[in-house]
Design an enzyme around this catalytic site. Structure first.
Site, short mmCIF file in Angstrom:
data_model
loop_
_atom_site.label_atom_id
_atom_site.label_comp_id
_atom_site.label_asym_id
_atom_site.label_seq_id
_atom_site.Cartn_x
_atom_site.Cartn_y
_atom_site.Cartn_z
CG ASP A 1 -7.37 3.30 -0.92
OD1 ASP A 1 -8.02 2.24 -0.94
OD2 ASP A 1 -7.30 4.01 0.12
CE LYS B 1 -4.35 1.29 0.20
NZ LYS B 1 -5.56 0.59 -0.31
#
Ligand code: NDP
Ligand code: 8G0
Length: 458
Positions: free
Chosen positions: A154, A114
């Protein structure tokens, strides 16, 4: 773990996973897996960098950029990029950690990672966003690649930003490759990727409803509370409506829109909200328009959960820790039977404990069933995995093909969690299996076994 820096979100995600492994028979059957957990809880690599860019006034701006390359046992690091002022290493470590086990559950070959930046896209011009994306990728491009690490969007990063970042990667590396997912349809993006997380979440909940009702019930006639109004919330809402359910709430970081009386959000209203979000505006800007003010109540600064009246299903789809213990109790009191996370770590540990306790307390009556994000929202990264496969083969599948594969993956995510829970957590008579425990154990076992074969632990 010893000497953990102060990383509250990461500690929360770690403890949630570790406690379900501890409370199962996994460590009795495989004591050596404790070592694997110790190793897997430290990222393989963390890249931190500065991002310097110029705003529209010609002034210098600087932000913090990150990529947490958590685990590559099952494939290249894979996971999104978040642009939000709250971004820090604790949040990205929690997201990267969850991603490892989620990606394992998809059955596709992806590791976990991430990244992101503490950049706030709100109030920025399109040109400022483009310049930020270019500056961010100028550094990130040294650390990623189609077979190394494949980011995506995201929170705060949509197809537009993915496009700017892809362009910069291609310029610097002189390589056209599937280095990012969520790309535009005409240049390598998979059909259904924008829809995948929201659709997949609803497909997963369809299986929960079917299993819990012995095949008697579906979304038809169900009242569904949703939080958020971004990518995940929009497509979850559209799929609920398509399946005959009623969407009674949507929200954003400034407040909630809650349906008053009969009816539902309509696809037209959701399209209007989607356009608003492209322009980086708030729900408050339409709350007082004729189209919305008579049908919905706008609750400034509030989350929807305690204001939605009777509901059957709750789908937190905005951000982490957006359902508190009190709100969990309120949802149960309002008749909610199914809670599934569209967002990552949408529920606090207190909320999870309350939902899980009711799974056991209500033996005689209707049980309450909770699905963790790492299973319920895996459809997004699953279709990203399908986008990677299409890019590698240099072909594209039809929307129907991708949607069918997505349905199959969500079904196996559900059954894998269910069957693993039955195997490792002895269920009391009449109690629904724990989807949290089952999903955590299934994802962890797969990653731990691959790590062992690679000599990552012994
Ligand atoms: P978007 O940026 O499209 O939308 C985010 C939504 O959540 C917006 O309504 C936003 O409000 C709200 N929100 C963001 N931060 C906060 C906050 N701190 N407090 C309250 N509301 C907030 O993001 P996505 O829809 O893509 O992501 C939503 C969640 O789903 C995240 O947890 C993400 O990690 C998760 N997820 C996303 C996947 C995907 O494919 N996109 C896949 C799997 C999980 P506002 O508009 O006011 O900022
Ligand atoms: O496609 C992805 O890699 C991606 C993007 C945004 C969120 C997630 C997630 O699973 O949380 C994955």
């Amino acid at each position: 773990m010893s000497n953990i820096p102060h990383e509250p979100e990461f500690e929360q995600a770690y403890k949630e996973l570790a406690s379900t492994l501890e409370n199962s028979t996994l460590f009795q059957k495989n004591p050596e897996y404790r070592k694997a957990l110790q190793v897997a809880s430290i990222p393989e690599r963390v890249v931190q960098f500065r991002v310097v860019w110029e705003d529209d006034k010609g002034e210098l701006q600087v932000n913090r950029g990150y990529r947490v390359q958590f685990n590559s046992a099952l494939g290249p690091y894979k996971g999104g990029l978040r642009f939000h002022p709250s971004v820090n290493l604790s949040i990205l470590k929690f997201l990267g950690f969850e991603q490892i086990f989620k990606n394992a559950l998809t059955g596709l070959n992806m590791g976990g990672g991430k990244g992101g930046a503490d950049f706030d896209p709100k109030g920025k011009s399109d040109n400022e966003i483009r310049r930020f994306c270019v500056a961010f990728m100028t550094e990130l491009c040294k650390h990623i690649g189609a077979d190394t690490d494949v980011p995506a969007g995201d929170i705060g990063v949509s197809g537009r930003e993915v496009g700017y970042m892809f362009g910069q990667y291609k310029k610097i590396r002189n390589q056209w490759e599937g280095v990012l997912t969520g790309k535009g349809g005409s240049w390598g993006g998979s059909l259904i990727r924008p829809e995948a997380t929201g659709y997949g979440l609803v497909y997963y909940v369809q299986h929960m409803i079917k299993y819990a009702s012995g095949g008697k019930e579906s979304f038809a006639g169900k009242r569904v509370a949703i939080s958020g109004s971004g990518n995940v919330a929009q497509y979850a809402a559209l799929k609920v409506i398509e399946l005959g359910g009623t969407v009674v709430s949507l929200s954003d970081s400034k407040g909630s829109l809650v349906l008053q009386g009969e009816g539902s959000f309509t696809p037209e209203e959701i399209a209007l909200i989607a356009q608003l979000k492209v322009e980086r505006k708030q729900l408050s800007s339409i709350a007082n328009t004729d189209a919305f003010k008579n049908k919905f109540k706008y609750l400034e600064g509030e989350r929807p959960w305690l204001h939605v009246g009777k509901v059957d299903v709750a789908l937190p789809s905005a951000t982490q820790n957006e359902v508190s213990g009190e709100e969990a109790k309120g949802l149960i009191a309002a008749g909610c039977k199914f809670i599934a996370e569209g967002s990552n770590m949408g529920c606090t540990q207190e909320a999870i404990d309350i939902f899980e306790a009711h799974r056991e307390a209500n033996k005689g009556g209707d049980a309450i069933w909770y699905a963790p994000g790492k299973a319920a929202n895996a459809g997004g990264v699953a279709v990203s995995g399908l986008e990677m496969a299409q890019n590698s083969a240099r072909l594209s599948w039809t929307a129907e093909e991708v949607d069918e594969k997505l349905k199959g993956i969500m079904e196996s995510c559900f059954h894998n969690g269910l069957e693993t829970a039955k195997e490792y957590v002895t269920p009391a008579e009449g109690v629904l299996p724990s989807l949290v425990a089952g999903s955590n154990i299934a994802g962890f076992k797969k990653v731990a076994a691959a790590m062992k074969e690679h000599g990552d632990w012994w």
